[in-house]
Design a protein around this motif. Sequence first.
Motif, PDB file in Angstrom:
ATOM      1  N   PRO A 183       0.826  -1.216   0.000  1.00  0.00           N
ATOM      2  CA  PRO A 183       0.000   0.000   0.000  1.00  0.00           C
ATOM      3  C   PRO A 183       0.857   1.262   0.000  1.00  0.00           C
ATOM      4  N   GLN A 200       1.832   4.707   1.447  1.00  0.00           N
ATOM      5  CA  GLN A 200       1.768   5.240   2.807  1.00  0.00           C
ATOM      6  C   GLN A 200       1.660   6.767   2.742  1.00  0.00           C
ATOM      7  N   LYS A 257       0.771  10.424   4.878  1.00  0.00           N
ATOM      8  CA  LYS A 257       0.661  11.087   6.173  1.00  0.00           C
ATOM      9  C   LYS A 257      -0.093  12.402   5.992  1.00  0.00           C
ATOM     10  N   GLN A 260     -10.244   4.174  -3.395  1.00  0.00           N
ATOM     11  CA  GLN A 260     -10.144   2.732  -3.269  1.00  0.00           C
ATOM     12  C   GLN A 260     -11.218   2.001  -4.061  1.00  0.00           C
ATOM     13  N   PRO A 305      -3.831   0.104  -3.202  1.00  0.00           N
ATOM     14  CA  PRO A 305      -4.277   0.378  -1.830  1.00  0.00           C
ATOM     15  C   PRO A 305      -3.489   1.518  -1.196  1.00  0.00           C
ATOM     16  N   GLU A 365      -2.698   3.463   2.704  1.00  0.00           N
ATOM     17  CA  GLU A 365      -2.809   3.494   4.161  1.00  0.00           C
ATOM     18  C   GLU A 365      -2.541   4.927   4.626  1.00  0.00           C
ATOM     19  N   THR A 418      -2.031   7.738   7.643  1.00  0.00           N
ATOM     20  CA  THR A 418      -1.606   7.965   9.020  1.00  0.00           C
ATOM     21  C   THR A 418      -1.816   9.435   9.361  1.00  0.00           C
TER      22      THR A 418
END
Length: 294
Positions: A92, A94, A96, A113, A120, A122, A124
Amino acid sequence: MKRLPPLPALHTFLITAQCCNFTRAGEQLHITQGAVSRQIAGLEEHLGYALFHRQARGLSLTEQGQALYPRIEQVFDLIGEAVEHASIRRTPLQIKAPTCMLRWLLPKLMTWQKLRPDVPVELTSSVHHGIDFRRETFDAAVVYSPLPGPKRVGQHLFDELLTPVCAPHLLQGPDAINSLRDLEQHTFLHPSRDQRDWAQWLSVAGVEASAIRQSQYFDTLDLAMTVAAQGNGVAMGDCSLIGEDLKEGRLAMPFDLTVRTGAAYMLVSSPSQEPSAPLRELMDWLVAQATTPA
């Protein structure tokens, strides 16, 4: 159907056809010249025709070899793309972002998505508004750039645009907020101790900062928005971040006045490496979403 030749032998043919030299092919394949020669001879025996003319000054492709070479090259290109694609699916991206961005960013990523389940992501969140790619292993980040000017880096998402927001029911009834003076009867919700956002908006509105009598402080803008939506005060919101809350009726704007602070939210990736194709696609898509009217 005739049995296909071994894949390693076809790969050896591809490299040898590019070099037209057994020695250089062996160097690229990390095998000996003799091993290359034997694999090519075995492949020719399997196919039933010669692939190379053996000449004193090197090799040249036969007519059959010339016909086979571009197709074998295409096959290995497709294999390489398939391997890269499978790797991308397992890893995925990443991202932020500061917590205040979640109200805008999270719904966008959920839409992404659905459009691109093969890429994918993710997410944070952090109370910090910056990124240090030397120490943080993120592919990209949304950062808050407090000052305007040419020193900004990354792709522009939107400018900070401030306006007071509250629960819709505070615009009705005997204590309704109908004028600037009515604000004095309510708690001012602040995302920081310096009261900067409220002071800046009140200054443009022509109201003294002394109007701020009752205050409640929070660690994040997002938390201040949540408390405002519950009817426990009036917060200073960013129009770009709370569009969905206004649309769904969770928050309301008691005044039409908005103040552009000069700050902005930027989308950045690591300056030390070129973004991958999926990351570039995601970043371009988010920028397009930010510039598309709601």
